[in-house]
Write a protein that holds these residues in place. Structure first.
Motif, short mmCIF file in Angstrom:
data_model
loop_
_atom_site.label_atom_id
_atom_site.label_comp_id
_atom_site.label_asym_id
_atom_site.label_seq_id
_atom_site.Cartn_x
_atom_site.Cartn_y
_atom_site.Cartn_z
N ALA A 54 0.84 -1.43 0.17
CA ALA A 54 0.21 0.05 0.00
C ALA A 54 0.96 1.25 0.21
N GLY A 55 1.93 1.42 0.74
CA GLY A 55 2.72 2.29 0.89
C GLY A 55 3.48 2.42 -0.48
N ARG A 56 3.97 1.58 -1.32
CA ARG A 56 4.62 1.59 -2.48
C ARG A 56 3.69 2.02 -3.60
N CYS A 57 2.33 1.89 -3.38
CA CYS A 57 1.39 2.30 -4.30
C CYS A 57 0.91 3.76 -3.87
N ASP A 58 1.58 4.24 -3.07
CA ASP A 58 1.07 5.64 -2.54
C ASP A 58 -0.50 5.84 -2.30
N ILE A 59 -0.90 4.94 -1.53
CA ILE A 59 -2.30 4.86 -1.11
C ILE A 59 -2.40 5.38 0.27
N ASP A 60 -3.70 6.03 0.73
CA ASP A 60 -3.80 6.38 2.12
C ASP A 60 -4.06 5.25 3.00
N LEU A 61 -3.45 5.46 3.94
CA LEU A 61 -3.26 4.27 4.93
C LEU A 61 -4.18 4.83 6.37
N ARG A 62 -5.09 3.77 7.06
CA ARG A 62 -5.40 3.75 8.31
C ARG A 62 -4.59 2.91 9.10
N MET A 63 -3.50 3.44 9.68
CA MET A 63 -2.48 2.14 10.30
C MET A 63 -2.92 2.09 11.64
N ILE A 64 -3.30 0.85 11.96
CA ILE A 64 -3.50 0.56 13.51
C ILE A 64 -2.21 0.16 14.13
N ILE A 65 -1.72 0.80 15.13
CA ILE A 65 -0.69 0.78 15.90
C ILE A 65 -0.76 -0.04 17.07
N SER A 66 -0.33 -1.29 17.02
CA SER A 66 -0.31 -2.29 17.96
C SER A 66 0.81 -2.15 19.10
N SER A 67 0.39 -1.24 19.84
CA SER A 67 1.22 -0.83 20.86
C SER A 67 0.58 -0.97 22.40
N ALA A 68 1.54 -0.96 23.47
CA ALA A 68 0.79 -1.18 24.64
C ALA A 68 0.32 0.22 25.36
N ASP A 69 0.95 1.29 25.18
CA ASP A 69 0.57 2.42 25.78
C ASP A 69 1.01 3.66 24.76
N SER A 70 0.29 4.82 25.22
CA SER A 70 0.32 6.06 24.24
C SER A 70 1.62 6.43 24.12
N ILE A 71 2.70 6.43 25.03
CA ILE A 71 3.91 6.84 24.60
C ILE A 71 4.57 5.80 23.58
N ASP A 72 4.15 4.43 23.94
CA ASP A 72 4.91 3.78 22.84
C ASP A 72 4.22 3.87 21.70
N SER A 73 2.80 3.92 21.61
CA SER A 73 2.35 4.07 20.41
C SER A 73 2.75 5.31 19.36
N LEU A 74 3.13 6.38 19.95
CA LEU A 74 3.63 7.42 19.03
C LEU A 74 5.11 7.24 18.61
N ARG A 75 5.87 6.37 19.38
CA ARG A 75 7.36 6.02 19.03
C ARG A 75 7.10 4.74 17.98
N GLU A 76 6.04 4.04 18.14
CA GLU A 76 6.01 2.67 17.15
C GLU A 76 5.40 3.56 16.05
N CYS A 77 4.71 4.54 15.81
CA CYS A 77 4.06 5.29 14.63
C CYS A 77 5.33 5.82 13.89
N HIS A 78 5.82 6.53 14.30
CA HIS A 78 7.23 7.08 13.92
C HIS A 78 8.44 5.84 13.34
N ARG A 79 8.35 4.67 13.91
CA ARG A 79 9.21 3.68 13.69
C ARG A 79 8.84 3.11 12.51
N ILE A 80 7.48 2.83 12.14
CA ILE A 80 6.80 2.23 11.07
C ILE A 80 6.79 3.10 10.01
N ILE A 81 6.75 4.60 10.22
CA ILE A 81 6.82 5.32 8.90
C ILE A 81 8.44 5.24 8.30
N THR A 82 9.42 5.14 9.18
CA THR A 82 10.85 4.91 8.75
C THR A 82 10.98 3.38 8.02
N ASP A 83 10.39 2.57 8.85
CA ASP A 83 10.71 1.00 8.63
C ASP A 83 10.07 0.48 7.13
#
Length: 216
Positions: A54-83
Motif C-alpha cells: 500500500a505504501g509503495r502504491c502511494d495509497i492512503d493508510l489507516r494504520m492500526i498501531i499495535s502498542s501497549a500504551d500511548s507513549i509507545d504508540s507514538l514512538r511505534e508510529c514514527h518507527r513504522i513510517i521509517t521502517d
C-alpha cells in the motif's frame, strides 16, 4: 472507503512467487485505484506485506498501531513510517485503547477487531478455515461489503531450502572428520534492516528465499 485485505498466518520463509503473495499483489493493485484507503498494521508478515504494498502504491493508510500504551504508540508510529518508507501525510494512525496492559498476541487480537470495525470493504485472500480472521469474517461486525474475487485456498506451507555443501566450499577441507556449523536463515528482515528493503528484495527475486541461511 476503507479496504481491509485479509491473510491468515503463512510460512516463515516466503517467496513472492507464493500464490498468497501473488494474489495479495493483485488485490492491492486492483483496489488501489478508486481513491479508497487501506486498513493496515504490522506483524505478523501478512500484515507487513499489505503495509509495504500500500505504501509503495502511494495509497492512503489507516494504520492500526499495535502498542501497549500511548507513549509507545507514538514512538511505534514514527518507527513504522521509517521502517516501511511511508509518507507521513498519507497515513492516519489508529491507536487501540485498553484498560489493562496487553501482551503481544492480545494486542493482535484487539487490532484485528478494530481493523474489521474500520473497514467498509473486506477482501479475503488466503484465510484459514476456522481461524480468527475466518470467524471475524463470518461475523462481519460492521456489515462491510465482502469481495471474494482474489480469494484462494489457505495452505500455510513453508519452504524447505536444501543446500549442496560441496558447491559452497571454496577451499576443500583437509582429510579427517569435520563438524560444520551452518548459520540459520532469517524469518523476515535481518536485524537492523528496514522492512521496506526486505520486501523490495522479496518482490525483485520471486523464486528465492531472500533471507536464506546462505545469503545470511
Amino acid at each position: 472507503m476503507n479496504v481491509l485485505i485479509l491473510n491468515s498466518a503463512q510460512g516463515k520463509n516466503p517467496r513472492s512467487s507464493d500464490s498468497w503473495i501473488q494474489a495479495t499483489f493483485h488485490a492491492v493493485e486492483e483496489l488501489s485505484g478508486d481513491g479508497d484507503s487501506f486498513v493496515c498494521s504490522t506483524e505478523p508478515l501478512p500484515w507487513d506485506l499489505v503495509t509495504f504494498l500500500a505504501g509503495r502504491c502511494d495509497i492512503d493508510l489507516r494504520m492500526i498501531i499495535s502498542s501497549a500504551d500511548s507513549i509507545d504508540s507514538l514512538r511505534e508510529c514514527h518507527r513504522i513510517i521509517t521502517d516501511f518508507n511511508l509518507k507521513e501525510d498519507r497515513m492516519t494512525p489508529v491507536f487501540p485503547s485498553s484498560e489493562k496492559k496487553l501482551k503481544r498476541k492480545e494486542l493482535w487480537r484487539l487490532r484485528d477487531r478494530i481493523a474489521f470495525d474500520e473497514a467498509q470493504i473486506l477482501c479475503p485472500v488466503s484465510v484459514r478455515n476456522g481461524g480468527r480472521l475466518d470467524t471475524l469474517l463470518r461475523e462481519n461486525p460492521s456489515g462491510a461489503k465482502i469481495i471474494n474475487e482474489f480469494r484462494i485456498p489457505w495452505e500455510g506451507a513453508d519452504h524447505r531450502t536444501r543446500y549442496d555443501f560441496s558447491s559452497l566450499l571454496r577451499t576443500p577441507f583437509p582429510p579427517g572428520d569435520w563438524l560444520i556449523h551452518w548459520t540459520r536463515s532469517s524469518h523476515g528482515h535481518w536485524p537492523g534492516e528496514r522492512s521496506y528493503d526486505y520486501f523490495t528484495d522479496l518482490v525483485e527475486y520471486p523464486d528465492t528465499d531472500v533471507r536464506s541461511a546462505e545469503k545470511t
